[in-house]
Design a protein around this motif. Structure first.
Motif, PDB file in Angstrom:
ATOM      1  N   MET A 652       0.822  -1.207   0.000  1.00  0.00           N
ATOM      2  CA  MET A 652       0.000   0.000   0.000  1.00  0.00           C
ATOM      3  C   MET A 652       0.861   1.265   0.000  1.00  0.00           C
ATOM      4  O   MET A 652       0.568   2.231  -0.716  1.00  0.00           O
ATOM      5  N   TRP A 653       1.915   1.256   0.781  1.00  0.00           N
ATOM      6  CA  TRP A 653       2.798   2.431   0.862  1.00  0.00           C
ATOM      7  C   TRP A 653       3.516   2.653  -0.474  1.00  0.00           C
ATOM      8  O   TRP A 653       3.570   3.760  -0.987  1.00  0.00           O
ATOM      9  N   TRP A 654       4.055   1.590  -1.034  1.00  0.00           N
ATOM     10  CA  TRP A 654       4.753   1.671  -2.308  1.00  0.00           C
ATOM     11  C   TRP A 654       3.798   2.105  -3.421  1.00  0.00           C
ATOM     12  O   TRP A 654       4.136   2.946  -4.276  1.00  0.00           O
ATOM     13  N   GLY A 655       2.576   1.585  -3.410  1.00  0.00           N
ATOM     14  CA  GLY A 655       1.581   2.019  -4.393  1.00  0.00           C
ATOM     15  C   GLY A 655       1.215   3.471  -4.228  1.00  0.00           C
ATOM     16  O   GLY A 655       1.072   4.223  -5.202  1.00  0.00           O
ATOM     17  N   SER A 656       1.063   3.913  -2.977  1.00  0.00           N
ATOM     18  CA  SER A 656       0.747   5.319  -2.692  1.00  0.00           C
ATOM     19  C   SER A 656       1.873   6.237  -3.150  1.00  0.00           C
ATOM     20  O   SER A 656       1.632   7.324  -3.688  1.00  0.00           O
ATOM     21  N   SER A 712       3.071   9.878   1.302  1.00  0.00           N
ATOM     22  CA  SER A 712       2.421   8.648   0.840  1.00  0.00           C
ATOM     23  C   SER A 712       2.111   7.720   2.010  1.00  0.00           C
ATOM     24  O   SER A 712       1.097   7.016   2.006  1.00  0.00           O
ATOM     25  N   LEU A 713       2.964   7.706   3.032  1.00  0.00           N
ATOM     26  CA  LEU A 713       2.661   6.919   4.232  1.00  0.00           C
ATOM     27  C   LEU A 713       1.451   7.487   4.953  1.00  0.00           C
ATOM     28  O   LEU A 713       0.563   6.741   5.405  1.00  0.00           O
ATOM     29  N   LYS A 714       1.381   8.819   5.052  1.00  0.00           N
ATOM     30  CA  LYS A 714       0.223   9.453   5.689  1.00  0.00           C
ATOM     31  C   LYS A 714      -1.060   9.169   4.891  1.00  0.00           C
ATOM     32  O   LYS A 714      -2.123   8.916   5.470  1.00  0.00           O
ATOM     33  N   SER A 715      -0.959   9.227   3.566  1.00  0.00           N
ATOM     34  CA  SER A 715      -2.131   8.948   2.724  1.00  0.00           C
ATOM     35  C   SER A 715      -2.615   7.516   2.912  1.00  0.00           C
ATOM     36  O   SER A 715      -3.820   7.255   2.983  1.00  0.00           O
ATOM     37  N   MET A 716      -1.670   6.599   2.997  1.00  0.00           N
ATOM     38  CA  MET A 716      -2.025   5.203   3.216  1.00  0.00           C
ATOM     39  C   MET A 716      -2.750   5.036   4.553  1.00  0.00           C
ATOM     40  O   MET A 716      -3.785   4.367   4.646  1.00  0.00           O
ATOM     41  N   ALA A 718      -4.404   7.287   6.226  1.00  0.00           N
ATOM     42  CA  ALA A 718      -5.725   7.921   6.156  1.00  0.00           C
ATOM     43  C   ALA A 718      -6.716   7.035   5.416  1.00  0.00           C
ATOM     44  O   ALA A 718      -7.894   6.955   5.792  1.00  0.00           O
ATOM     45  N   MET A 719      -6.254   6.374   4.373  1.00  0.00           N
ATOM     46  CA  MET A 719      -7.134   5.493   3.614  1.00  0.00           C
ATOM     47  C   MET A 719      -7.584   4.313   4.473  1.00  0.00           C
ATOM     48  O   MET A 719      -8.759   3.945   4.475  1.00  0.00           O
ATOM     49  N   ILE A 720      -6.656   3.736   5.226  1.00  0.00           N
ATOM     50  CA  ILE A 720      -6.999   2.621   6.109  1.00  0.00           C
ATOM     51  C   ILE A 720      -8.042   3.072   7.141  1.00  0.00           C
ATOM     52  O   ILE A 720      -9.027   2.375   7.407  1.00  0.00           O
ATOM     53  N   ASP A 721      -7.834   4.240   7.690  1.00  0.00           N
ATOM     54  CA  ASP A 721      -8.762   4.786   8.686  1.00  0.00           C
ATOM     55  C   ASP A 721     -10.140   5.020   8.077  1.00  0.00           C
ATOM     56  O   ASP A 721     -11.167   4.699   8.680  1.00  0.00           O
ATOM     57  N   GLY A 728     -17.178  -0.007   9.483  1.00  0.00           N
ATOM     58  CA  GLY A 728     -17.461  -0.291  10.880  1.00  0.00           C
ATOM     59  C   GLY A 728     -16.642  -1.442  11.418  1.00  0.00           C
ATOM     60  O   GLY A 728     -16.931  -1.980  12.489  1.00  0.00           O
ATOM     61  N   LYS A 729     -15.617  -1.849  10.670  1.00  0.00           N
ATOM     62  CA  LYS A 729     -14.762  -2.958  11.079  1.00  0.00           C
ATOM     63  C   LYS A 729     -13.304  -2.533  11.009  1.00  0.00           C
ATOM     64  O   LYS A 729     -12.933  -1.660  10.225  1.00  0.00           O
ATOM     65  N   GLU A 730     -12.506  -3.179  11.842  1.00  0.00           N
ATOM     66  CA  GLU A 730     -11.081  -2.908  11.783  1.00  0.00           C
ATOM     67  C   GLU A 730     -10.508  -3.424  10.464  1.00  0.00           C
ATOM     68  O   GLU A 730     -10.859  -4.503   9.996  1.00  0.00           O
ATOM     69  N   PHE A 731      -9.664  -2.624   9.840  1.00  0.00           N
ATOM     70  CA  PHE A 731      -9.059  -2.972   8.563  1.00  0.00           C
ATOM     71  C   PHE A 731      -8.107  -4.154   8.766  1.00  0.00           C
ATOM     72  O   PHE A 731      -7.177  -4.084   9.567  1.00  0.00           O
ATOM     73  N   SER A 732      -8.350  -5.245   8.077  1.00  0.00           N
ATOM     74  CA  SER A 732      -7.510  -6.442   8.223  1.00  0.00           C
ATOM     75  C   SER A 732      -6.219  -6.269   7.432  1.00  0.00           C
ATOM     76  O   SER A 732      -6.253  -6.023   6.228  1.00  0.00           O
TER      77      SER A 732
END
Length: 847
Positions: A652-656, A712-716, A718-721, A728-732
């Protein structure tokens, strides 16, 4: 549910109660008293025997004698049989082992392939039927109007035209024609023996009947494979659109031909002969690379997966514990149920070959015999170009070529549409090939460009005979002779023999191009831009018995920049680096070592990228959650294992980061462009972290590598959040939950309609650039390891089962082994083994 998923000890019912209920309640039936009159009875009969939309006639479908119930195979199903066919010339026996693998012993080759055709049809009929109808552009006959554009594209690409040209070559050779005729007769013998109750469940669901098999359908199947493996390796449209954004120098930078980190198929330092053909570059060619070009708004309905690749490698006896070569292969394709492959052994006086076959085509495609072993990976070479032609008028009867109007050949195509009216389409054929796109095809087009396609697969060829000869090859010379006429798709044929030779050839019919020819749409108003010839077969990249003791291919560029031809393609670099790094350091190699390597999860790309991410991230600007994610990436073991959180966060970080680098450039056009691949971006960053693409267009502040890595780490994060809050579920973070490995029914393109026939949420890791290249429903379709000791020691597994019947325990019984990285020992049966305990059932064939 009636679908009781057992641990492969009993049958499972074909249709869930939920499905059956939805079928029944959707019928327009009235609630009436039981004895109301014969009219109501007649109405019920009418309702139950009529197809309602996509719902099959319920009378036939739920009939105890003929319906879906008959497809539930008993746990103790016997496959013993005594069969007689007038087309057979002698006697033959088929011995099934406990995995339902047939070992076919025939007195002659014709009977051998007749029986192979019969068995393919018995266990995989619907698969063969569906694939060849789709290849011919007839999917609308099954799927209705939603498949019309797909069918148009198949026909405009010239799939039947290509198969018909192949048929001319196939039938020119009397041996070839005899073997293919026998195979076709075997398929039809089974079709003619079928009763309504024995029809595969898919025919009952679709209210469809199987069609007679022909040699043309086998040719179509092979052309479907050619499309899958060679029709997605060019990027002419995307490259043409990129000219609107990037300069010629930037295009070379973002889409390089030879990566810095390349470890090619042919070992570096190999000396190549001077080219046997030197194509002449047209005087106007440079204008193709200058300035903005008219954008291309066409897009293909069914573009093959760019990761349709594979791994193969071979190690010499000097590197193995046994002193004998070991050959390994795992082709990466779209995984499906039933599987693309069917495992079997074929024995006659001229051959004793074992491996996997392709239902719909004779011979063993990947495997071994009593002298050699062979395997294949995709070459990834570009063998398809587009030319813009000018029609005289909308009739398309003439086009401008070499200073005059030249007549086209028009072919009217009639597409039968299930539940709708026939659709007519007219395809114009030119000196280049069929005009695939024009103003009449696809409403998505706004620029009425007429684009003809030149594709090597259109040329007359007989790829099937390569495998007929490989099945009988005794040594290196036989192997080379067998593969030398293989044309399309280009393949990397790996080889090993009991005599100790190892080799790898990239084989295909490859255009001899001038520099950068075929990267963009080319002018089609004269012959200047036509292919001027093909690379001589002897000059295809190859290596035999290298000093280092091993050879490997993993879809990378086959040779370094000293190779004297321009060879564009969609290459994948990272897997080859991983495999080479392991093999170069290994000695005393065993089959078990090779099993571990085929299932390896090491992320070579991440090894280099992580250094950049950690060096430039500004930790003091990170929040608590972001620091937690950073810590996981820091501590990650670089393995893309199923439960790895590091693999997920890295991906995700590398893609971001890549989005942050390139999005501003790619937003300059609305048209489709190809993003630089991950390896290119990595190499650009290693050379210059201040490259111009780091700084975003249209911003007042100059962005630095530290800014984009941290951002890009911050964007990742934020997207997870955001996803967590919305669901309504924790991101796996476990990788398999993000990669979503699964194997779906061959008919379920959307991966949602036939889930009872699928296996989803598999606990397996991997990724497209990792040796164990599992990516969603794409990955290793057959893993094979052959040690050429005496006797041969071989292992294999594929993600499926021998039967195409979802009601059989043999439908997907290999899958758990495949997920766990386990293998079956392949029983290479000999004539004296006919009473061996491994024999579970016997089919006897005679006149």
């Amino acid at each position: 549910m009636l679908w009781a998923k057992q641990p492969y000890t009993g049958h499972r019912s074909i249709v869930s109660i939920k499905f059956l209920s939805s079928v029944i309640i959707s019928l327009p039936m009235r609630t009436v008293p039981f004895l109301i009159s014969a009219v109501a009875t007649a109405g019920l009969v009418f309702v139950l025997n009529k197809q309602w939309g996509s719902i099959p006639p319920l009378g036939k479908f739920i009939s105890p004698q003929h319906g879906f119930w008959q497809n539930a195979e008993p746990a103790g199903q016997s496959f013993n049989a005594d069969l007689h066919f007038t087309d057979l010339k002698g006697k033959a026996d088929v011995y099934f082992d406990e995995r339902l693998v047939p070992h076919v012993f025939a007195e002659n080759d014709e009977d051998l392939y007749f029986i192979q055709g019969y068995l393919h049809a018995k266990f995989r009929l619907f698969q063969m039927d569906l694939q060849t109808r789709a290849a011919a552009g007839r999917a609308s006959e099954i799927a209705g109007k939603k498949a019309i554009n797909f069918d148009k594209e198949q026909r405009r690409l010239g799939m039947v035209y290509a198969a018909e040209n192949a048929m001319k070559e196939l039938e020119k050779d009397p041996v070839s024609k005899t073997m293919f005729d026998a195979y076709t007769k075997g398929i039809n013998a089974y079709i003619h023996s079928l009763k309504a109750s024995q029809l595969p469940i898919e025919y009952k669901l679709l209210n469809l009947q199987p069609e007679e098999w022909t040699n043309l359908r086998t040719a179509l199947l092979l052309k479907m494979m050619a499309k899958m493996l060679s029709s997605g390796t060019e990027s002419d449209f995307a490259n043409t659109n990129a000219q609107a954004v990037f300069t010629p120098d930037e295009l070379k930078l973002l889409y390089p031909q030879t990566p810095d980190s390349l470890l090619p198929i042919v070992p570096k330092g190999t000396a190549f002969d001077a080219p046997g053909i030197v194509p002449v570059k047209p005087a106007t060619a440079d204008s193709l690379y200058l300035g903005k070009k008219e954008p291309v708004t066409f897009s293909e309905e069914d573009r093959p997966d760019i990761d349709n690749g594979s791994n193969n490698w071979v190690v010499a006896g000097s590197k193995t514990k046994s002193g004998a070569p070991i050959l390994c292969n795992d082709p990466h394709l779209e995984l499906s149920l039933p599987s693309i492959w069917y495992e079997m052994q074929l024995v006659s006086p001229t051959t004793n070959s074992y491996g996997v076959s392709l239902p719909g085509s004779p011979f063993i495609i990947i495997g071994f015999n009593d002298s050699i072993a062979w395997g294949v990976t995709n070459s990834q070479r570009d063998v398809k170009d587009y030319y813009e032609v000018k029609f005289k008028d909308r009739s398309k009867k003439e086009y401008w070529y070499n200073g005059e109007w030249k007549a086209t050949t028009l072919k009217e195509e009639i597409i039968r549409v299930r539940g709708g009216k026939d659709v007519k389409d007219t395809v114009a054929y030119t000196v280049f090939g069929p005009v695939m796109f024009d103003e009449t095809f696809s409403t998505r087009s706004t620029h009425k460009r007429n684009l003809a396609v030149r594709w090597v697969a259109h040329d007359a060829s007989n790829e099937g005979m390569t495998f007929y000869k490989l099945n009988r090859a005794k040594n290196y010379d036989d192997y080379l002779s067998a593969i030398s006429n293989f044309q399309c798709p280009g393949q990397n044929f790996v080889f090993a023999s009991h005599s100790g030779d190892i080799a790898l050839w990239q084989q295909g019919k490859f255009p001899a191009r001038w520099e950068r020819q075929g990267l963009y749409i080319m002018p089609g108003e004269d012959s200047s831009y036509l292919w001027q010839g093909f690379i001589p077969q002897a000059e295809n990249p190859h290596s035999k018995n290298p000093e280092r003791g091993y050879l490997q291919s993993a879809n990378q560029r086959p040779a370094d920049s000293t190779y004297p031809y321009f060879i564009p393609g969609s290459y994948i670099t990272a897997r080859g680096i991983t495999i080479d790094n392991y093999l170069s350091g290994m000695t005393g190699i065993t089959p078990e070592d090779m099993m571990k390597l085929q299932n390896n999860y090491f992320n070579t790309t991440a090894q280099d990228v992580r250094e950049i991410l950690l060096r430039y991230v500004k930790e003091n600007e990170l929040g608590e959650k972001e620091k937690q994610y950073l810590g996981i990436v820091k501590d990650w073991d670089l393995m893309a294992s199923p439960d790895s959180k590091g693999q997920t966060l890295f991906t995700m970080w590398w893609g971001s980061l890549q989005e942050s680098i390139y999005t501003d450039e790619f937003r300059q056009t609305k048209q489709n462009m190809k993003w630089p691949d991950a390896q290119t971006t990595l190499e650009l960053l290693k050379k210059d972290t201040a490259m111009r693409f780091i700084d975003n267009i249209g911003t007042t502040q100059k962005e630095t590598i530290e800014d984009v890595v941290t951002g890009s780490l911050k964007s990742m994060s934020a997207m997870i959040d955001s996803v967590s809050k919305q669901s309504g579920k924790e991101f796996s973070l476990e990788w398999y939950k993000r990669n979503r490995p699964g194997v779906y029914h061959i008919m379920d393109k959307g991966k949602k309609d036939l889930l009872p026939f699928a296996r989803t949420n598999l606990h397996v890791g991997g990724a497209g650039d990792i040796v164990n290249a599992v990516k969603g429903s794409h990955g290793p379709s057959w893993r094979m390891i052959v040690q050429l000791t005496t006797p041969t020691e071989a292992y294999g597994v594929y993600p499926g089962g021998q039967s195409g019947n979802p009601g059989s325990k043999y439908y997907d019984n290999y899958l758990d082994y495949w997920v766990e990285g386990k293998y079956y020992k392949l029983w290479y049966m000999r004539d004296g083994d006919r009473t061996d305990k491994n024999v579970k059932w016997t089919m006897k064939f005679g006149r």
